[in-house]
Design an enzyme around this catalytic site. Sequence first.
Site, PDB file in Angstrom:
ATOM      1  N   GLU A 394      46.676  33.458  47.443  1.00 54.64           N
ATOM      2  CA  GLU A 394      46.776  33.737  46.146  1.00 54.64           C
ATOM      3  C   GLU A 394      48.260  34.089  45.777  1.00 54.64           C
ATOM      4  O   GLU A 394      48.810  35.228  46.279  1.00 54.64           O
ATOM      5  CB  GLU A 394      45.681  34.716  45.461  1.00 54.64           C
ATOM      6  CG  GLU A 394      44.515  34.313  45.432  1.00 54.64           C
ATOM      7  CD  GLU A 394      43.087  35.051  45.236  1.00 54.64           C
ATOM      8  OE1 GLU A 394      42.287  34.739  45.154  1.00 54.64           O
ATOM      9  OE2 GLU A 394      43.614  36.209  45.712  1.00 54.64           O
ATOM     10  N   ARG A 410      49.754  36.609  48.485  1.00 58.61           N
ATOM     11  CA  ARG A 410      48.895  37.581  49.164  1.00 58.61           C
ATOM     12  C   ARG A 410      48.822  36.904  50.576  1.00 58.61           C
ATOM     13  O   ARG A 410      48.664  35.783  50.913  1.00 58.61           O
ATOM     14  CB  ARG A 410      47.436  37.251  48.481  1.00 58.61           C
ATOM     15  CG  ARG A 410      46.161  37.835  49.371  1.00 58.61           C
ATOM     16  CD  ARG A 410      44.919  37.576  48.691  1.00 58.61           C
ATOM     17  NE  ARG A 410      43.542  38.052  49.289  1.00 58.61           N
ATOM     18  CZ  ARG A 410      42.480  38.139  48.901  1.00 58.61           C
ATOM     19  NH1 ARG A 410      42.369  37.622  47.638  1.00 58.61           N
ATOM     20  NH2 ARG A 410      41.398  38.611  49.562  1.00 58.61           N
ATOM     21  N   ARG A 481      40.857  48.842  46.982  1.00 61.72           N
ATOM     22  CA  ARG A 481      41.528  48.326  45.679  1.00 61.72           C
ATOM     23  C   ARG A 481      41.432  49.465  44.302  1.00 61.72           C
ATOM     24  O   ARG A 481      40.717  49.151  43.515  1.00 61.72           O
ATOM     25  CB  ARG A 481      40.751  46.975  45.100  1.00 61.72           C
ATOM     26  CG  ARG A 481      40.883  45.668  46.163  1.00 61.72           C
ATOM     27  CD  ARG A 481      40.325  44.382  45.461  1.00 61.72           C
ATOM     28  NE  ARG A 481      40.643  43.128  46.546  1.00 61.72           N
ATOM     29  CZ  ARG A 481      40.245  42.096  46.658  1.00 61.72           C
ATOM     30  NH1 ARG A 481      39.204  41.851  45.422  1.00 61.72           N
ATOM     31  NH2 ARG A 481      40.428  41.350  47.362  1.00 61.72           N
TER      32      ARG A 481
END
Length: 547
Positions: A394, A410, A481
């Site tokens: 990504e 990414r 995250r």
Amino acid sequence: MKKLIVILLIFMQLTSVGGCRKESVVAETNSAPIEIQVQINHVPVFIQHETNEIATITIKKAENDRTQKLTGITFHFSDSNVQNVIKSIHLLNTAPDNNEQSSHFIGETSEIKKVTTISLDQNISGLTSSFFISLTAKKNANIEAQIQIEEVILEFDNLTEQSVQPNKHTIKLAHVVRQQGQDNCDTYRIPGIVTTNEGSLIAVYDVRYNNSKDLQEDIDIGMSRSTDGGQTWEPMKIIMDMGEWGGRAQKLNGIGDPCVLYDNQTKTLWVAALWMSGATSNDMLWWASSPGMKPEVTGQFMLAKSTDDGLTWSAPINITEQIKNPAWQLLLQGPGRGICMNDGTLVFPAQFKADIGEKALDGGQYTCHSTIVYSKDQGQTWHIGTGAKTNTTEAQVVELQDGSLMLNMRDDRNRKDKGDTNGRAVAVSKDMGATWEVHPSSNHALPESNCMASIIEAKVEINGSSKNVLFFSNPNNKYERWNMTIKASIDNGLTWPDEYQIELNANKGYGYSCMTMIDNQTIGILYEGVKELYFQKIAVSDILGNK
């Protein structure tokens, strides 16, 4: 006896509540003042949520302290405008419930002023107690409003009170653009957002009806539109839905991972998305897709467009034949957003999986590569670049001042289970992706936890002159995250100084984000919570400070 009464009266006056409010006052029964901490959390107040735990109060007593109750709490806000923003304040207590933590209201008020007091009758058990401050915003609150708590005063049953100045942090507001369960949808994921010439915000995302699972599933592309800078949002529209193509069920015709692009020269909105019809409901499309070109075999690169500022959308357009190598296992877009270059070239970030005869470093079946898909004729025909780096997926793309393209990727080498967290991979191309050069910041300047991220470029007035600035957002955490953060670079991405960063939300989420410039002074960001999508407006000055 008279002398004793006089002494007692003097003592009562000295220890009364009417004494000094700025310092701790300790009753004769205590040998040491109570230790109090008020920690403002780096989280927004969500206008759609009734409970927003924005601060933690920790009370620590000495062993011989006889304080039994918390009888009141007073908040000093920096601005009287707080009464136009906040509907109510709640104090919550955490208590064990079936081996889990659950919150219970112990006091509240809806009489909000610059100085606001909540009366309490809360027992303080043990030497350490914790409480949470929760704010509820007014439904019509200005999303750009900011709140600061300058002082918190706690009052206790032994006629003492103690003042605390919390850590300095500006509390911001946020919208929940899509809520879990809204419109009978379990999960909203994969945000993309752009600003049109008319000033409209166009947000796109996955509508995952049944669960949070990636393709293959029953997934459509949804769109939300705002014409007032994100203050309000129109009802969701489904703009890409492959129905029951091929006689197969909706969950076998999912389309997802959108990437939105705005052509500011023709005023055309484009959305790219991934569709496949051949996989079973137990397959993950990332692995089920195979070499070939047909929808039953491999993922399809689909487009939809709007020429009326997002009001209506075309039927899906399949450009797989134009850009996919039949030998590749999969080709798909960003996700996130693409760009319109200064010369009018349309560019989507993209990714493909190619069998190079050996397993990927990540242990997968194939090796993935970030790249770009572009059009030089306003979307009539499309072309694809080469892979910028192996094991990258990504990505997001920006045009630099010299006309070259920077791809921020990414890097799937960044896996905490592999013990390697070297941050975002970055490459630059001067020939529309035919060749790529590693950027000096690659794999060390921008830490990440193996997640999608966002990068945009904008002209910003700094110290009286216009300068190109890069803004980047992701979970600013090497391992999880958490900590959604926006950063700025004023040297084409070489450095991202700590002083040019702002943390928006310290809480854990799914982590994907996408930014847009609402105007030349304001950034809009759409990012993932857990099954929900959040929107915030951030002033450029909040990131760049006195510059």
